[in-house]
Scaffold this motif. Structure first.
Motif, PDB file in Angstrom:
ATOM      1  N   VAL A 203       0.831  -1.278  -0.029  1.00 39.91           N
ATOM      2  CA  VAL A 203       0.036  -0.191  -0.021  1.00 39.91           C
ATOM      3  C   VAL A 203       0.888   1.242   0.017  1.00 39.91           C
ATOM      4  O   VAL A 203       0.551   2.273  -0.729  1.00 39.91           O
ATOM      5  CB  VAL A 203      -0.913  -0.175   1.117  1.00 39.91           C
ATOM      6  N   ARG A 204       2.012   1.454   0.888  1.00 35.83           N
ATOM      7  CA  ARG A 204       2.720   2.335   0.903  1.00 35.83           C
ATOM      8  C   ARG A 204       3.578   2.633  -0.635  1.00 35.83           C
ATOM      9  O   ARG A 204       3.842   3.658  -0.769  1.00 35.83           O
ATOM     10  CB  ARG A 204       3.981   2.250   2.104  1.00 35.83           C
ATOM     11  N   GLN A 205       3.788   1.490  -1.458  1.00 36.91           N
ATOM     12  CA  GLN A 205       4.426   1.632  -2.456  1.00 36.91           C
ATOM     13  C   GLN A 205       3.355   2.525  -3.440  1.00 36.91           C
ATOM     14  O   GLN A 205       3.829   3.095  -4.394  1.00 36.91           O
ATOM     15  CB  GLN A 205       4.912   0.419  -3.198  1.00 36.91           C
ATOM     16  N   PHE A 206       2.009   1.726  -3.257  1.00 39.91           N
ATOM     17  CA  PHE A 206       1.081   2.653  -4.187  1.00 39.91           C
ATOM     18  C   PHE A 206       1.001   3.899  -3.968  1.00 39.91           C
ATOM     19  O   PHE A 206       0.590   4.891  -4.799  1.00 39.91           O
ATOM     20  CB  PHE A 206      -0.168   1.792  -3.710  1.00 39.91           C
ATOM     21  N   GLU A 207       1.037   4.336  -2.581  1.00 43.80           N
ATOM     22  CA  GLU A 207       1.118   5.756  -2.327  1.00 43.80           C
ATOM     23  C   GLU A 207       2.344   6.419  -3.098  1.00 43.80           C
ATOM     24  O   GLU A 207       2.026   7.790  -3.426  1.00 43.80           O
ATOM     25  CB  GLU A 207       1.121   5.821  -0.865  1.00 43.80           C
ATOM     26  N   ARG A 208       3.182   5.758  -3.172  1.00 47.16           N
ATOM     27  CA  ARG A 208       4.455   6.507  -3.901  1.00 47.16           C
ATOM     28  C   ARG A 208       4.172   6.351  -5.333  1.00 47.16           C
ATOM     29  O   ARG A 208       5.180   6.724  -6.106  1.00 47.16           O
ATOM     30  CB  ARG A 208       5.731   5.935  -3.541  1.00 47.16           C
ATOM     31  N   GLY A 209       3.205   5.830  -5.985  1.00 48.93           N
ATOM     32  CA  GLY A 209       2.878   5.908  -7.508  1.00 48.93           C
ATOM     33  C   GLY A 209       3.560   4.445  -7.952  1.00 48.93           C
ATOM     34  O   GLY A 209       3.454   4.350  -9.326  1.00 48.93           O
ATOM     35  N   ARG A 210       4.157   3.410  -7.401  1.00 49.08           N
ATOM     36  CA  ARG A 210       4.270   2.289  -7.844  1.00 49.08           C
ATOM     37  C   ARG A 210       3.389   1.293  -7.928  1.00 49.08           C
ATOM     38  O   ARG A 210       3.127   0.511  -6.972  1.00 49.08           O
ATOM     39  CB  ARG A 210       5.590   1.694  -6.938  1.00 49.08           C
ATOM     40  N   PHE A 211       2.647   1.461  -9.050  1.00 45.87           N
ATOM     41  CA  PHE A 211       1.635   0.469  -9.332  1.00 45.87           C
ATOM     42  C   PHE A 211       1.838  -1.077  -9.534  1.00 45.87           C
ATOM     43  O   PHE A 211       0.726  -1.977  -9.617  1.00 45.87           O
ATOM     44  CB  PHE A 211       0.530   1.066 -10.460  1.00 45.87           C
ATOM     45  N   GLU A 212       2.948  -1.160  -9.903  1.00 42.13           N
ATOM     46  CA  GLU A 212       3.370  -2.625 -10.159  1.00 42.13           C
ATOM     47  C   GLU A 212       3.710  -3.570  -8.890  1.00 42.13           C
ATOM     48  O   GLU A 212       3.834  -4.722  -8.957  1.00 42.13           O
ATOM     49  CB  GLU A 212       4.735  -2.769 -10.949  1.00 42.13           C
ATOM     50  N   ALA A 213       3.379  -2.778  -7.681  1.00 42.48           N
ATOM     51  CA  ALA A 213       3.881  -3.495  -6.465  1.00 42.48           C
ATOM     52  C   ALA A 213       2.646  -4.601  -6.344  1.00 42.48           C
ATOM     53  O   ALA A 213       1.340  -4.443  -6.450  1.00 42.48           O
ATOM     54  CB  ALA A 213       3.673  -2.510  -5.264  1.00 42.48           C
ATOM     55  N   ARG A 214       3.215  -5.652  -5.669  1.00 46.00           N
ATOM     56  CA  ARG A 214       2.118  -6.749  -5.388  1.00 46.00           C
ATOM     57  C   ARG A 214       2.415  -7.605  -3.833  1.00 46.00           C
ATOM     58  O   ARG A 214       3.746  -7.172  -3.364  1.00 46.00           O
ATOM     59  CB  ARG A 214       2.294  -8.012  -6.200  1.00 46.00           C
ATOM     60  N   SER A 215       1.452  -7.984  -3.199  1.00 45.96           N
ATOM     61  CA  SER A 215       1.581  -8.282  -1.719  1.00 45.96           C
ATOM     62  C   SER A 215       2.691  -9.663  -1.736  1.00 45.96           C
ATOM     63  O   SER A 215       3.428  -9.836  -0.664  1.00 45.96           O
ATOM     64  CB  SER A 215       0.325  -8.522  -1.221  1.00 45.96           C
ATOM     65  N   GLY A 216       2.635 -10.459  -2.472  1.00 45.72           N
ATOM     66  CA  GLY A 216       3.151 -11.729  -2.585  1.00 45.72           C
ATOM     67  C   GLY A 216       2.841 -12.528  -1.417  1.00 45.72           C
ATOM     68  O   GLY A 216       3.659 -13.531  -1.082  1.00 45.72           O
ATOM     69  N   VAL A 217       1.526 -12.536  -0.999  1.00 42.28           N
ATOM     70  CA  VAL A 217       0.782 -13.326   0.141  1.00 42.28           C
ATOM     71  C   VAL A 217       0.111 -14.466  -0.463  1.00 42.28           C
ATOM     72  O   VAL A 217      -0.721 -14.134  -1.444  1.00 42.28           O
ATOM     73  CB  VAL A 217       0.062 -12.603   1.113  1.00 42.28           C
ATOM     74  N   HIS A 218       0.466 -15.747   0.069  1.00 39.17           N
ATOM     75  CA  HIS A 218      -0.176 -16.822  -0.598  1.00 39.17           C
ATOM     76  C   HIS A 218      -0.651 -17.657   0.735  1.00 39.17           C
ATOM     77  O   HIS A 218       0.008 -18.344   1.170  1.00 39.17           O
ATOM     78  CB  HIS A 218       0.703 -17.780  -1.360  1.00 39.17           C
ATOM     79  N   ARG A 219      -1.928 -17.320   1.037  1.00 43.86           N
ATOM     80  CA  ARG A 219      -2.694 -17.952   2.158  1.00 43.86           C
ATOM     81  C   ARG A 219      -4.080 -18.479   1.682  1.00 43.86           C
ATOM     82  O   ARG A 219      -4.631 -18.167   0.786  1.00 43.86           O
ATOM     83  CB  ARG A 219      -2.808 -17.093   3.306  1.00 43.86           C
ATOM     84  N   THR A 220      -4.408 -19.372   2.641  1.00 43.77           N
ATOM     85  CA  THR A 220      -5.892 -20.070   2.268  1.00 43.77           C
ATOM     86  C   THR A 220      -6.878 -19.313   3.408  1.00 43.77           C
ATOM     87  O   THR A 220      -8.317 -19.766   3.286  1.00 43.77           O
ATOM     88  CB  THR A 220      -5.780 -21.337   2.298  1.00 43.77           C
TER      89      THR A 220
END
Length: 464
Positions: A203-220
């Motif tokens: 989310v912080r990367q999104f605030e800085r305009g980096r829309f390619e950021a992904r969470s990388g979280v893999h849970r069920t």
């Protein structure tokens, strides 16, 4: 005040353990210390007095507490033996309550335990125990104390003795429970905090305009669902941002050409190179018309994006609109060297929609085919009814559109190169506007390869 997740989990788990422990102890107390049975005379005090006399006598003989075993493991059994001797030294027939040897503790003058088992305060409060003290004195000097744990109900004497004997173990179990809750809280907090940290960083990367950021979280679990939703949103926002940049670039590109032509013509007239002849003025008007057409298309698309298009929803005959639109383009098709044929059913094709918007939709489809079909080709427009759906199919001849490009048809400013490009007069907004009109009417538009070698455009609308 901000409380960390780990501290909140610890407090929650510890509270749950303590509550369960309290409930369990209360159940034990209700079953063991039920308050039933009438109080009866007890010989505990008499034994306590006899034991006090015996200990004072032995203290005088030894000059201190040296006769008490120094080993802690032997002190409890030694005290029980002393209590048994005091009971034997009595002359009355009344028996003391059970577990008396476990319920008496010997303290020195400083209140430090010497022998026996001293009930802890929590046990005294929990089991409703009364404490009876006897001060041991020699020649007016205090040498120690005897403390007796006396149950409120004589029938509870054995249970009180059991609790006093096991109180240290119970305390260890309680401490182990608290420690276990702390460990579990730390593990759970780390288990939850790691994906939350990743999401927060994204989310912080999104605030800085980096829309390619992904969470990388893999849970069920729910956090995994949240992370997946965030990644999908991030991908969509990245796509929208890319489309916005492409939209701005394409719009500026489309406006630059007619503006440049207008500027060049006007500057040449201003410099006297060209005169204001009807031909030159007609050229200027054509460029102004192209600009107006482009601005109108952009305006229509923006209204659709903001859901501000005021559709006049009323019953209208789609086949009649199709025939009128096709007739309006017949002369233009002949001028382009194309054969335009239209086939519609005899019965009306009624839909609930905006007749003007539908007319613009069909005009864009036919105009697109005229612009991008090679001279000598043909355009077939046919319509048919299928259950509750109305189908309009526009087929044109070569050149065709590659499958990869067909997937992008309907995107704003998208043009197929090299055969279908701006030189033929298109801005790349016609099919985008057509797609938008179909969507606003609750229908669908599809693009496929035409049997004639060109492009097939299929529009499906629902009957009212």
């Amino acid at each position: 005040m901000r409380l960390p997740i780990g501290l909140r989990l610890f407090a929650t788990i510890a509270s749950a353990i303590l509550i369960l422990a309290a409930i369990g102890l209360q159940l034990i107390r209700w079953s063991v210390f039920d308050g039933s049975g009438a109080p009866r005379p007890t010989a505990d005090v008499a034994v306590l007095d006899q034991l006090a006399n015996d200990l004072e006598q032995r203290y005088r003989e030894h000059g201190g507490w040296t006769f008490v075993p120094p080993a802690t493991a032997l002190q409890a059994s030694w005290m029980r033996e002393q209590v048994r001797r005091a009971m034997d030294a009595r002359h009355d027939a009344e028996d003391p309550l059970p577990g008396l040897g476990t319920r008496i503790a010997l303290l020195d003058r400083h209140e430090d335990r010497i022998a026996g088992l001293l009930a802890r305060r929590v046990v005294v409060a929990f089991a409703s125990i009364d404490t009876i003290r006897r001060t041991l004195m020699i020649d007016g000097e205090v040498i120690g104390h005897l403390v007796l744990a006396e149950p409120g109900n004589p029938d509870d004497a054995l249970a009180v003795a059991f609790l006093i004997e096991r109180q240290d173990r119970l305390l260890c179990v309680l401490l182990a429970g608290i420690l276990l809750s702390a460990v579990l809280a730390a593990l759970l907090a780390d288990h939850f905090r790691r994906p939350i940290r990743r999401l927060l960083e994204s989310v912080r990367q999104f605030e800085r305009g980096r829309f390619e950021a992904r969470s990388g979280v893999h849970r069920t679990d729910e956090l995994g669902e949240l992370a997946n939703a965030f990644d999908r949103m991030a991908a969509r926002l990245a796509e929208v941002e890319a489309m916005r940049k492409r939209w701005v670039a394409d719009t500026s590109h489309e406006l630059r050409t007619p503006v440049a032509v207008l500027r060049a013509q006007l500057e040449s007239m201003q410099d006297g190179i060209r005169s204001a002849t009807p031909a030159n003025i007609d050229l200027l008007l054509r460029q102004v018309g192209a600009l107006g057409h482009l601005v109108d298309a952009l305006h229509a698309l923006s209204l659709g994006d903001e859901c501000q298009s005021a559709l006049v929803a009323e019953p209208c005959d789609l086949w009649s609109i199709l025939r009128e639109t096709s007739d309006a383009f017949s002369e233009r098709a002949r001028a382009a060297g194309l054969l335009l044929e239209t086939r519609t059913p005899r019965e009306p094709g009624m839909v609930l929609g905006d007749a003007e918007q539908l007319r613009r939709l069909l005009a864009n489809l036919i105009e697109n085919s005229i612009r991008h079909t090679a001279a000598g080709g043909r355009i077939d427009v046919c319509a048919h009814t299928d259950a509750d759906e109305l189908h309009v199919v526009v087929d044109d001849s070569a050149p065709g559109v590659a499958e990869a490009d067909r997937a992008r048809l309907g995107e704003r400013f998208f043009r197929v190169d090299p055969s279908r490009h701006r030189n033929s007069g298109g801005s790349g907004l016609g099919l985008a506007l057509a797609r938008q009109i179909v969507t606003l009417h609750g229908g669908r538009i599809e693009f496929a390869e035409s049997p004639q070698g060109g492009l097939r455009v299929s529009v499906v609308l629902h009957r009212p």
